[in-house]
Motif scaffolding. Sequence first.
Motif, PDB file in Angstrom:
ATOM      1  N   VAL A 289       0.837  -1.204   0.000  1.00  0.00           N
ATOM      2  CA  VAL A 289       0.000   0.000   0.000  1.00  0.00           C
ATOM      3  C   VAL A 289       0.869   1.249   0.000  1.00  0.00           C
ATOM      4  O   VAL A 289       0.636   2.191  -0.763  1.00  0.00           O
ATOM      5  CB  VAL A 289      -0.955   0.004   1.205  1.00  0.00           C
ATOM      6  N   LEU A 290       1.893   1.272   0.847  1.00  0.00           N
ATOM      7  CA  LEU A 290       2.792   2.415   0.902  1.00  0.00           C
ATOM      8  C   LEU A 290       3.628   2.512  -0.377  1.00  0.00           C
ATOM      9  O   LEU A 290       3.889   3.604  -0.870  1.00  0.00           O
ATOM     10  CB  LEU A 290       3.709   2.321   2.114  1.00  0.00           C
ATOM     11  N   GLN A 291       4.037   1.392  -0.905  1.00  0.00           N
ATOM     12  CA  GLN A 291       4.854   1.395  -2.114  1.00  0.00           C
ATOM     13  C   GLN A 291       4.139   2.070  -3.277  1.00  0.00           C
ATOM     14  O   GLN A 291       4.766   2.755  -4.086  1.00  0.00           O
ATOM     15  CB  GLN A 291       5.231  -0.031  -2.503  1.00  0.00           C
ATOM     16  N   ASP A 292       2.828   1.905  -3.349  1.00  0.00           N
ATOM     17  CA  ASP A 292       2.060   2.430  -4.478  1.00  0.00           C
ATOM     18  C   ASP A 292       1.560   3.854  -4.251  1.00  0.00           C
ATOM     19  O   ASP A 292       0.944   4.438  -5.145  1.00  0.00           O
ATOM     20  CB  ASP A 292       0.871   1.515  -4.766  1.00  0.00           C
ATOM     21  N   MET A 293       1.811   4.426  -3.077  1.00  0.00           N
ATOM     22  CA  MET A 293       1.377   5.790  -2.786  1.00  0.00           C
ATOM     23  C   MET A 293       2.047   6.766  -3.747  1.00  0.00           C
ATOM     24  O   MET A 293       3.238   6.708  -3.984  1.00  0.00           O
ATOM     25  CB  MET A 293       1.742   6.137  -1.339  1.00  0.00           C
TER      26      MET A 293
END
Length: 330
Positions: A289-293
């Motif tokens: 989730v954080l990677q795709d922010m």
Amino acid sequence: MTENQPPADSDKPDAISEQAIMWFVRLRAESVTVDERRLFQIWHQADPAHREAYAEITAFWEDADFHATLDAATLSPQISLNSKPVNSPRRRLDIAPGAKPLLAAAACLVIPALIYQPALSCWQADYCTAVGEIKTVQLSDGSQVTLNSGTALNVNMRNGRRYVQLARGEAFFEVQHDAQHPFQVDGRYSNTRVLGTRFVVKEDADSDTVSVVNGVVEVSRDRQNPATLNANDSMEVSARHQGEIRHQPADNATAWLKGSVSFDNVPLKKVIAEIGRYRRGSLIIRNQVLQDMKVSGRFDIRDTDKTLESLQQTLPIRIYRFTPWLVVIA
């Protein structure tokens, strides 16, 4: 020993464990090459002890207790999410009881890579820069090349030939015009041919990107079906395909020459990978989730700690500094 291979095998379990750690870290790097993956397979299959050691490292990294340790860790006031940047060298992380053994093991995954990685491409390169170093070299034909952080070049200027191989990293080329002798740059996947112009070639894990500042270049994959790029054009070339020509300001591709990097709606994982090129150690993002922010903005590459603090203040993330070489984003 080849330049992309860990030290020779030893009967000692510690030596095999060290090799397993080196391979684990290297295979997770953005810049891992196809040849390195092949060498890993050879090493992995050579001895059951190799497979066992690598499985142990992988199991540790995927262990739920380790991730629980990250969840249990609390930021000190100096680097809390809402604090202002502090230049004090005393920044630290308050670690929950029982967490230190796991964190020490995590740090052990990183430290051998600091010793091993710089030798991967520099060992046989004609020109090379260390992590965080940017330098300009003048070639015998009058052309200039500026090497970005962690870059390695091989050059052949003999017998009228003008050829450069980008073995690793990113470089800005200012090519002296010579209609009789085209200037050629080969990346991992791309082939670029010019007479006289200014352009950037950047090598990433999965593709090369060629960006033109001014003039005209021809870009191809395997020297087939070259595409013509003009000023403010860029193209990605991967092992499988040659991308479409994109139009974007050349300043974005050359921002690092002035000490910054620029992003426009780019996934956080790409931002962190780019920032990581300018600092030693590892930057790890906890989850997908954080990677795709998505992230937009211009960031200072001369002070990556300041850049990380800026991201922490503007995004719903926390920066955990376990050691100077291991930073986790959660």
